[in-house]
Structure formats: C-alpha cells, structure tokens
Design a protein around this motif. Structure first.
Motif, PDB file in Angstrom:
ATOM      1  N   GLN A 368       0.845  -1.206   0.000  1.00 29.93           N
ATOM      2  CA  GLN A 368       0.000   0.000   0.000  1.00 29.93           C
ATOM      3  C   GLN A 368       0.881   1.258   0.000  1.00 29.93           C
ATOM      4  N   ARG A 369       1.977   1.201   0.776  1.00 34.71           N
ATOM      5  CA  ARG A 369       2.877   2.366   0.824  1.00 34.71           C
ATOM      6  C   ARG A 369       3.580   2.561  -0.520  1.00 34.71           C
ATOM      7  N   LEU A 370       3.999   1.431  -1.111  1.00 34.16           N
ATOM      8  CA  LEU A 370       4.834   1.524  -2.318  1.00 34.16           C
ATOM      9  C   LEU A 370       4.013   1.649  -3.597  1.00 34.16           C
ATOM     10  N   MET A 371       3.034   0.758  -3.769  1.00 33.44           N
ATOM     11  CA  MET A 371       2.385   0.632  -5.079  1.00 33.44           C
ATOM     12  C   MET A 371       1.044   1.352  -5.167  1.00 33.44           C
ATOM     13  N   VAL A 372       0.585   1.913  -4.062  1.00 29.95           N
ATOM     14  CA  VAL A 372      -0.635   2.731  -4.154  1.00 29.95           C
ATOM     15  C   VAL A 372      -0.252   4.194  -3.888  1.00 29.95           C
ATOM     16  N   ILE A 373       0.063   4.526  -2.639  1.00 22.57           N
ATOM     17  CA  ILE A 373       0.298   5.944  -2.311  1.00 22.57           C
ATOM     18  C   ILE A 373       1.597   6.432  -2.972  1.00 22.57           C
TER      19      ILE A 373
END
Ligand SMILES: Cc1cc2nc3c(=O)[nH]c(=O)nc-3n(C[C@H](O)[C@H](O)[C@H](O)COP(=O)(O)OP(=O)(O)OC[C@H]3O[C@@H](n4cnc5c(N)ncnc54)[C@H](O)[C@@H]3O)c2cc1C
Ligand code: SF4
Length: 509
Positions: A368-373
């Motif tokens: 979520q930290r890397l590939m979304v936000i």
C-alpha cells in the motif's frame, strides 16, 4: 563519579548491556522532548505510542533497581530542548560523565555531537546493540559501490550470519530468493488472521499530550490503543505472528484488500524500531519455524529478507548518504500533496482506502505504501521532500533512517536509482491484479483516456514519455519504452492531455 546515561525514545532495548547490573552512580535519563514531537507533524498514535513506551520502559528499569530520571513533557523541570535539559541535569546531579547510545537519526547524532563539543564533562557514545551491522560496516559496504542492489547485500548477510544456510554454506531450498512464489492475490482464503493485539485505554496520556499543545493528525484511538508499548506485549505480538500468521506471510505478502488492512503482516515494525524487539530474535524465531516444519520456506525466506536484508540495507544507505540524501530530487518533481492526503477523501478507491487506513491506523503495509500511495505520488510528480515528510509523520514505525531511503529512494526514485534499479511504478493493472480496490471505484481500471479512465493509466505512460531522456537507457525499462514507441501518435497525444489535466486537478480526483 556520577554518570548520566541518556536513553532516547527509540532505544527501549531492555537487553542492552547497560542494564546487566545496577549501579547507584549511574542515572538513566529519559526526556519527553517537545522538539521530537514537532520536527514534522506526527500521527497522534505515534506520539502516544512513543511516550507510553518510554514511560513503561522507565518503570521497568526502576522496578529492576536502576536509578532513572524521567522528565515528562508536562513537568515544570522540563527545559524543552535536549541540550538545555542535559545541561540542567548535569548541574543538578554534579555529573562527571554523560553517555548515550548511537542515535539512529542523523539529526540527533549531530545534535549530541555538537553538544558534547561545548561541555566540560566527559562524554561518550556506545553501540545500541541492536542491528546486525555496525554503521562502519555498512558505510564500508556502500562506499565501495557506485550503485547498490539489496540482493547482493542480503546474500552477504545470510552468509555472514549463517541464516537459512545448509551445512555446506549454500542457501536452503537451493535458491536465495523465493519472491516469485510470493505474489498471490487474496480473495478471502485462507481467512485473514484476527488482530490479537491487546487493547489499552491511553486517554489520560492523550489528554496530557493535548494539554501540552502538541499538534498531531490522524485518529488517536486512545481509548482502544493497540500498539505494543512494552517488551512483554511486543514479544507476545511476535510469538502470535510466528505461530499463526507467518505460514501465510509469503504467498499474500503483496496482496491488498479493502476490508482487511493488515492481512498476513506482522505489525512488529514499531516494536522493532523502538528496539523492544531485537532483529536477531525475530529472524531466529522465523528460521526456527521453518526448521521445525511449522512454516514453509518461501514464507520464512521472504520474511527474513525484509529484516536481515531490506531493514539493514536501507540503514546503510541512510548512513552512507546523509545529510545530502534528504534533498535529492532526481526527477525534478515539485507538486504539493493533494489535500486528500490529510482526509482520505478521493474518488480513487485504492487511494481512499490506503490513505484512510493510514490516518485511522497509523499503518499501511508495504505494498500500500509503495504501489498505491507512493506509486501515485511519483506518477503525478509530487515533491519527494513533501512525500517524505508525510510518510515520516503518518506511520507508527517511521523513523528517518528507515523511512527516508524507503520513501525518497525506493518509492520516489529521488536518488536517481542508487537504491532501486528502476522506478516502482505501475498502471492500474497491478492494483487490479493484487487487490479488490478497483471493484466499485468510480474510475475504469482498463481505460487510459476519457473522463472515467483510471488516473494511474495516463499518468503511468506519461511518466515514461516525460522521463525518456532520464530513463530511456535503463535496460530494465526496455519493454516499456518499446510499447510507448509502438503507440500511435494520437494515443500518445491523448494520454499526454489526460495526464496533464490530472496533474492540474489532483484535488478533484
Ligand atoms: C514508501 C515506504 C515507506 C516506508 N517507511 C517505513 C518506515 O518508516 N519504517 C519502517 O519500519 N518501514 C518502512 N517501510 C517498510 C515497510 O513498509 C514496513 O516496515 C512494514 O510495512 C511494517 O509493517 P509490518 O511490521 O507489518 O511488516 P511486515 O510486512 O510484516 O515485515 C516484517 C518486517 O520487515 C521489515 N521491513 C519490511 N520491509 C522493509 C523495508 N522496505 N525497509 C525496512 N524494513 C522493512 C520491518 O521491520 C517489518 O516490521 C516503508 C516502505 C515504503 C515503501
Ligand atoms: S480503478 Fe484506478 S483509481 Fe480506481 S481503484 Fe483501481 S487503480 Fe485505483
């Protein structure tokens, strides 16, 4: 001779050799510092967790018979700044010597060194006895290379520390890395584990923090507080993870789900980064789980790689590159954060979930930290420094030595590829493949242009079009640039227009 020993808020290691024996001439000093709450805007849970953990640590030391001087934020004797507090305490106790453990953050390291140069008492700095590597070892490793790859560092660490090796010194299972087996989408099976963290009421502490005027953001959840703040709870969390969750960690490590914020992740990063847990015990427990047949090798190898590999590796980059690293901006990105970073209110369902979860839980997992936000931030050209400050504030585990290389280097490619061999970006297809976010989203994950096309898609192609001069020679991006070259001119034009519109209207997405 009286010695003051300073314990910083992320140095709560009860097994440090300092505490092997009680000595009446040694006074442990713990300070709640206003400056530490203010160098960026922090999530409320982060401030509560650190102060609660410091207080618990101080009580545990006192119970063992150590002398501790604990200065609360609200105490009349608290002078505010670190240096002023130290000066006052040296005078008060007539101390001859002040010792501290190596700070992990460059800022505090510099501050203490500067203070030491200006005082007449003897000073010394000792190891925090936490990491697998010393600062000197990692600096030597990184100094000898122009760019680094985690995989080589990790193999070296496995060899040096004899982890997951056969008696002949070969990697168990015949290969070093089982990542290819760790990329499943999660569709409800096996069931996600329960969040077994104990719940505590920390309302009194939260009220005290507010009374002292500390500004924060995010939900405090003070009456239902779940982050472990002492060694016993941290160890219980680790044991629970190893017993019930680790066997599934690998396969669904990259999966995301709108209803399950934690999935099969360990939630130990706060306990590790504040040193309530030691990385050696975590790695040993995971290896033991494989050796006893409790967890499969891909899950255990994947988990160990995060701690023995990534965690030590990013620390090495931090210490070999600071202070300049924080200012790097290789892609010349300067856009401010959209307002919804502070509210989660966007129509992009993946981002709404990941940001909202970060604000309510002070946690998002790696993908979520890397590939979304992070992915969206990079594609839309947000300032890596602004992104860094947000990440440093929002996550419970965010301390600059680990957060900065992950955010500015791995996620925002601000270092131009020192840490990552290519930018971690994707179109909607990756998010669609690894999550259920796209179901019910206002935007269409399979469209590139048009008002309802997923913003990630136009931004993704436009990112490469805009950065062709900088990234065109990267051998890992050959296919992407070939696909771009094969596109019809009208398609490229439409993508550029849609991406331009999106970048101008980030707040409205
Ligand atoms: C943009 C970005 C920012 C990040 N910022 C931080 C941060 O401030 N602090 C932090 O501890 N981690 C950070 N990470 C790494 C990772 O996301 C978190 O360690 C992890 O999500 C913590 O949750 P967990 O304990 O459930 O981890 P799990 O997924 O269960 O992993 C186990 C442990 O491995 C370690 N680990 C995993 N990945 C990394 C990594 N890339 N770097 C260092 N350690 C790692 C952590 O100690 C973690 O607790 C960041 C990653 C990205 C992409
Ligand atoms: S369609 Fe695009 S914006 Fe919507 S959830 Fe999927 S990836 Fe995110």
């Amino acid at each position: 001779m009286t010695e003051l020993r300073l314990i910083l808020g992320d140095q709560l290691n009860p097994h440090h050799s300092w505490f092997d024996a009680c000595n009446p001439n040694v006074i442990y000093v713990m300070l709640e510092l206003r400056a530490e709450t203010a160098y960026v805007l922090h999530h409320a849970q982060k401030v509560i967790a650190i102060f609660a953990a410091m207080r618990a640590f101080s009580s545990a030391l006192k119970e063992k018979g150590h002398r501790v001087r604990y200065v609360r934020l609200s105490d009349g004797s608290n002078r505010g700044a670190l240096e002023d507090n130290l000066n006052a305490l040296v005078a008060h106790y007539g101390a001859d010597r002040v010792v501290w453990q190596e700070p992990d953050e460059w800022r505090l390291d510099m501050q203490l060194q500067a203070w030491a140069r200006n005082v007449s008492v003897e000073t010394a700095c000792v190891s925090s006895e936490h990491f697998f590597t010393t600062r000197e070892q990692v600096s030597a490793f990184f100094a000898s290379r122009k760019s680094w790859r985690m995989e080589y560092f990790y193999r070296e660490m496995r060899r040096q520390h004899g982890i997951l090796l056969t008696p002949e010194g070969e990697p168990e299972g015949g290969k070093w890395n089982f990542d290819a087996e760790n990329r499943k989408r999660w569709s409800g099976e096996p069931p996600a584990p329960e969040d077994t963290r104990l719940r505590h009421d920390r309302t009194a502490l939260w009220e005290e923090i507010q009374r002292c005027g500390v500004s924060t953001f995010g939900e405090p959840q003070a009456d239902n507080f779940r982050w472990p703040v002492d060694r016993a709870e941290a160890k219980a969390r680790l044991d629970d993870f190893i017993t019930h969750v680790l066997p599934q960690f690998g396969a669904w490590q990259d999966a995301m789900h709108a209803e399950e914020p934690f999935l099969f992740h360990s939630l130990i990063s706060f306990a590790l980064n504040t040193k309530m847990l030691n990385p050696r015990e975590v790695v040993a427990a995971a290896e033991q789980a494989w050796r006893t047949g409790h967890a499969p090798l891909p899950a255990v190898e994947g988990f160990i790689r995060q701690i023995l590999g990534w965690r030590e590796y990013v620390r090495g980059i931090y210490w070999s590159q600071m202070p300049g690293y924080r200012e790097l901006n290789a892609l010349d990105h300067h856009a401010p954060l959209p307002d919804w970073f502070w509210t989660g209110k966007t129509q992009m369902r993946c981002l709404a979930h990941a940001v909202e979860q970060s604000l309510t839980e002070a946690y998002a997992h790696h993908i979520q930290r890397l590939m979304v936000i992070g992915n969206f931030s990079l594609l839309s050209g947000l300032s890596p420094q602004a992104v860094h400050e947000w990440y440093l504030g929002v996550y419970i585990d965010a301390f600059e030595w680990v957060e900065l290389p992950n955010t500015l280097g791995m996620s925002q490619f601000g270092d131009g590829g020192l840490l990552a061999s290519k930018p971690y970006v994707s179109s909607a297809s990756y998010i669609h493949k690894m999550s259920n976010y796209c179901q019910g989203c206002r935007y269409q994950y399979n469209q590139r242009t048009g008002e309802l096309a997923c913003p990630f898609n136009a931004l993704y192609w436009d990112f490469f079009a805009r950065n062709q001069a900088r990234l065109g020679n990267n051998p890992r991006l050959g296919i992407v640039f070939k696909q771009l070259a094969d596109m019809k001119e009208e398609e490229r034009q439409a993508i550029a227009e849609r991406a331009g519109y999106i970048r101008l209207h980030l707040n409205d997405l």
